[in-house]
Scaffold this active site. Structure first.
Site, PDB file in Angstrom:
ATOM      1  N   GLU A 254     -37.700 -11.621  36.499  1.00  0.00           N
ATOM      2  CA  GLU A 254     -37.670 -12.827  35.584  1.00  0.00           C
ATOM      3  C   GLU A 254     -37.976 -12.327  34.313  1.00  0.00           C
ATOM      4  O   GLU A 254     -38.970 -11.950  33.921  1.00  0.00           O
ATOM      5  CB  GLU A 254     -38.832 -13.979  36.108  1.00  0.00           C
ATOM      6  CG  GLU A 254     -38.514 -15.311  35.674  1.00  0.00           C
ATOM      7  CD  GLU A 254     -39.212 -15.633  34.460  1.00  0.00           C
ATOM      8  OE1 GLU A 254     -38.684 -15.388  33.270  1.00  0.00           O
ATOM      9  OE2 GLU A 254     -40.212 -16.534  34.309  1.00  0.00           O
ATOM     10  N   CYS A 288     -41.197 -17.599  27.975  1.00  0.00           N
ATOM     11  CA  CYS A 288     -39.701 -17.243  27.926  1.00  0.00           C
ATOM     12  C   CYS A 288     -38.794 -18.464  28.096  1.00  0.00           C
ATOM     13  O   CYS A 288     -37.583 -18.166  28.044  1.00  0.00           O
ATOM     14  CB  CYS A 288     -39.513 -16.223  29.261  1.00  0.00           C
ATOM     15  SG  CYS A 288     -40.264 -16.836  30.530  1.00  0.00           S
ATOM     16  N   GLU A 465     -38.161 -18.383  41.654  1.00  0.00           N
ATOM     17  CA  GLU A 465     -39.527 -18.662  41.981  1.00  0.00           C
ATOM     18  C   GLU A 465     -39.594 -20.356  42.151  1.00  0.00           C
ATOM     19  O   GLU A 465     -39.102 -20.849  41.294  1.00  0.00           O
ATOM     20  CB  GLU A 465     -40.447 -18.006  40.861  1.00  0.00           C
ATOM     21  CG  GLU A 465     -40.397 -16.615  40.913  1.00  0.00           C
ATOM     22  CD  GLU A 465     -41.257 -16.034  39.949  1.00  0.00           C
ATOM     23  OE1 GLU A 465     -41.652 -14.878  40.092  1.00  0.00           O
ATOM     24  OE2 GLU A 465     -41.391 -16.518  38.640  1.00  0.00           O
TER      25      GLU A 465
END
Ligand code: ADP
Length: 484
Positions: A254, A288, A465
């Site tokens: 990620e 992010c 996730e």
């Protein structure tokens, strides 16, 4: 120094026992409060030898198989422990990370959600039989634990970024070696104090604290580690891919984003401005999924900018523990310098500062408070549009039509999150189908939730996730064909 019942001693945890620098003949790393400069703790600077011990302990713990019911109990116990200790965990997060306390409380609740969801998804691990007989055999599909897994996490959400990995990994039946970010290890130590009481066998969950390279390199090279799940920069993600290549290990990455936040001319501008505020200023813009490029239809840009600046002017910046503070400092000077560089580059190339004071570089290394800033007249080629800024700056560009908006939004190597604001549901559907991003918000600035899979496209990484997919990430699929 930090005083907390959840951190009796600031130590690592390997093979069911707390480990300090003295046990290993190692140095220590100072953990600093980024708002005040206070030294919170000295944590052990462990390396390759201790990482190897942790990996071997993890592998031994897998010798003792765990039932789905048992794993369910562990996950539920951890979820309850997180919620029961919410205030203290939140205080620790704010002390070492700097974010406003109300956000830290939200982070603990969010983290607990990953344990709740992983527990609820555990029945996916039950073997499934394909109906009928095929090739004279009965076919069974099993999801078996991946084995020993390495979890490497960043400093912006010290608890939640780990919970997203730890919950499904434990649920899937894996054994874990975690390396937290050197800047924020205390939250993970507090978590391990709670894990110790959750009934996990020794070696099942190990915490190795230290510099990144020796620990990361050992996780990549050790043959017993079957998968590495990493959240962090695209730069380190590429390095991990190269490091595991000779060993053919699975990765879940990620990585960075460069999120577009697209406001069409038919959008509810006040609702879009509200959404942008909570999306952009969470964690002082160090997430992010936060809007990095705000793309606004040229017909409404003045009104939208006005709506945004009115809101930004109300933000209270300061020590996250103080009541009423909305936004804390940036994590360190390197972060501050990057944001400053992006703003200066934009202004030098013709952007205007619609709101925000000139940033003052502090004379000491801590207290890197960056003034919330709104820039207009930003263009695609500026650094602030091409790279993830990771700071409290709203950078507004304009577009004239839908095609331009989509082309600009997709014109990045990253593909993590995007947001679309329009009243027209057909347009929203068409636009979101064309966006090359793993997470799309329509008339909402919300980021991921534990119930749904989250992850990137393109250079934002791969793997998911959350939700059922998050659990399967930590499983291997095995098929057993039995002759009839
Ligand atoms: P950021 O820029 O957000 O700090 P990084 O990618 O540098 O993101 O860091 C995220 C995590 O990756 C941290 O735990 C950091 O210590 C770790 N890390 C950094 N370099 C390496 C490496 N070479 N191998 C493994 N982990 C690393």
């Amino acid at each position: 120094m930090i005083q907390s019942p959840l951190i009796p001693k600031p130590l690592a945890y390997i093979d069911g026992r707390w480990r300090g620098a003295d046990d290993a003949g190692r140095a220590t790393i100072a953990v600093i409060n980024p708002a005040t400069g206070e030294q919170l703790a000295d944590v052990p600077d462990l390396g390759a030898a201790e990482t190897t011990q942790a990996i071997e302990a993890a592998a031994r713990s897998l010798g003792q198989a765990s039932s789905i019911a048992q794993r369910h109990d562990w996950l539920r116990a951890i979820e309850s422990a997180l919620l029961a200790n919410k205030d203290e965990l939140a205080r620790i997060i704010t002390l070492e990370q700097g974010k406003a306390l109300k956000e830290s409380i939200g982070e603990v609740e969010y983290a607990a959600g990953f344990f709740r969801v992983a527990a609820a998804e555990l029945d996916r691990e039950e073997a499934e039989q394909i109906p009928g007989t095929i090739r004279n055999a009965k076919w069974t599909i099993r999801h078996v634990p991946a084995g020993v897994v390495g979890l490497i996490t960043p400093w912006n959400f010290p608890l939640a970024m780990l919970a997203k990995k730890l919950a499904p990994a434990l649920g899937a039946g894996c054994a874990i070696v975690t390396k937290p970010a050197e800047l924020t290890p205390l939250t993970t130590i507090a978590l391990w104090t709670l894990l110790e009481k959750s009934g996990l066998p020794a070696g099942r969950a190990n915490l190795v604290i230290g510099q990144a390279a020796p620990i990361g390199d050992t996780l990549c090279a050790h043959p017993l580690v079957r998968l590495i799940s990493f959240t962090g920069s695209t730069r380190v993600g590429k390095q991990l891919m190269a490091n595991v290549a000779p060993h053919i290990k699975r990765l879940a990455l990620e990585l960075g984003g460069n999120a577009p936040f697209i406001v069409f001319d038919d959008a509810d501008l006040d609702a879009a401005a509200d959404a942008l505020m909570s999306n952009k200023f969470r964690c002082a813009g160090q997430t992010c999924v936060c809007a990095n490029r705000v793309l606004v239809h040229e017909k409404v840009v003045d009104r939208f900018t006005q709506a945004v600046t009115t809101r930004v002017a109300k933000l209270k910046v300061g020590n996250g523990l103080e009541p009423g503070v909305d936004m804390g400092p940036l994590i360190n000077r390197a972060g501050f310098d990057k944001v400053n560089r992006h703003v200066n580059d934009a202004i030098a190339n013709g952007a205007k500062r619609a709101f925000g004071n000139e940033p003052k570089v502090p004379s000491q290394p801590w207290g890197n408070f960056f003034p919330p800033t709104v820039l207009t007249g930003v263009t695609r080629d500026m650094q602030i549009s091409r790279e993830e800024t990771f700071g409290p700056v709203i950078a507004i560009q304009t577009f004239a039509n839908d095609a331009q908006a989509i082309q600009n939004a997709n014109g990045t190597p990253y593909g993590l999150a995007a947001y679309v604001f329009t009243h027209d549901s057909d347009r929203a559907r068409q636009i979101s189908e064309q966006l090359q991003f793993g997470h799309v918000g329509v008339n909402t600035g919300t980021g991921p939730t534990p119930e749904a899979p989250f992850g990137g496209m393109k250079q934002s990484g791969f793997g998911r996730e959350g939700g059922a997919e998050g659990l399967l990430e930590f499983c291997e699929t095995q098929v057993v064909a039995t002759a009839t």
